[in-house]
Design an enzyme around this catalytic site. Sequence first.
Site, PDB file in Angstrom:
ATOM      1  N   VAL A 126       0.734  -1.015  -0.017  1.00 26.40           N
ATOM      2  CA  VAL A 126      -0.094   0.140  -0.089  1.00 26.40           C
ATOM      3  C   VAL A 126       0.901   1.169   0.120  1.00 26.40           C
ATOM      4  O   VAL A 126       0.680   2.320  -0.951  1.00 26.40           O
ATOM      5  CB  VAL A 126      -0.919  -0.011   1.253  1.00 26.40           C
ATOM      6  CG1 VAL A 126      -1.721   1.317   1.279  1.00 26.40           C
ATOM      7  CG2 VAL A 126      -1.951  -0.830   1.264  1.00 26.40           C
ATOM      8  N   LYS A 127       1.978   1.281   0.748  1.00 24.43           N
ATOM      9  CA  LYS A 127       2.735   2.434   0.923  1.00 24.43           C
ATOM     10  C   LYS A 127       3.260   2.719  -0.404  1.00 24.43           C
ATOM     11  O   LYS A 127       3.795   4.023  -0.442  1.00 24.43           O
ATOM     12  CB  LYS A 127       3.784   2.132   1.901  1.00 24.43           C
ATOM     13  CG  LYS A 127       4.936   1.253   1.836  1.00 24.43           C
ATOM     14  CD  LYS A 127       5.708   0.942   2.994  1.00 24.43           C
ATOM     15  CE  LYS A 127       6.842  -0.106   2.470  1.00 24.43           C
ATOM     16  NZ  LYS A 127       7.741  -0.119   3.439  1.00 24.43           N
TER      17      LYS A 127
END
Length: 249
Positions: A126-127
């Site tokens: 996600v990051k």
Amino acid sequence: MSSVIRPYGDTTGDGMVQVSFTLPMAHDKKAEGAALQLAAKMGLDPAMLVHAKQMGDGFTFFVVYGRVNHLVEPDKVQVVERDFPLLSAKEVNTAVKLKMRRKLSVVGATIGTDAHTVGIDAILNVKGIAGEKGLEYYRELKVVNLGAQVTVPELVEAARKEKADAVLVSQVVTQRDAHLHNTREMSAAFREAMPAAKRPLLIVGGPRFDELMAGDLGVDRVFGRGTTPSEVASYLVHRLVTQKAATVK
């Protein structure tokens, strides 16, 4: 006639380049002479040693600056151009939801003895990278990140279990062409384990891959240095959604 250019260093077209390399020699005058000898054999004339530093026991790192007479012909350069539109996360999600009517399944890993996960994590987690979200952020994509040092049989089994539409493999270690051997082993294993109609899209990436080698490596796409999650997501939609929809018509 093709236009030609020369490297730029101090003035336009002077042919000056800077190269770096390591020799298995302790740092002394003889090692510096060996570095200049190598530079001369590489075609740098004259060659100037601008940096030398011992790197551990019996190794020295060099930076050499000099002129080359080689010309570059831009018209003859071959590259893999992006042949699909770059989509936003919203556009990717919408295309998958409307056309596939299910989540697009992605399995990713670093295979062989390669323990580097920075690349695969940058695309999947996600990051993401540089402020851009990874594929886990896309709500219409189901992402399974197997992590590092995954064996090829484990990858094939995971792809079968997850009914993967695409398999993403990252390779950083390149000693003795490990990244090429691992990729060929992986593509051969998928061809043996699954019929063509059920085989997932095979995608590899890493800083040392040549994007023109997809066919030779037996994969569908090679992504090189600087690839972003949105590029990968857009490619998945292009191949698995847009092209398939066009084929059905």
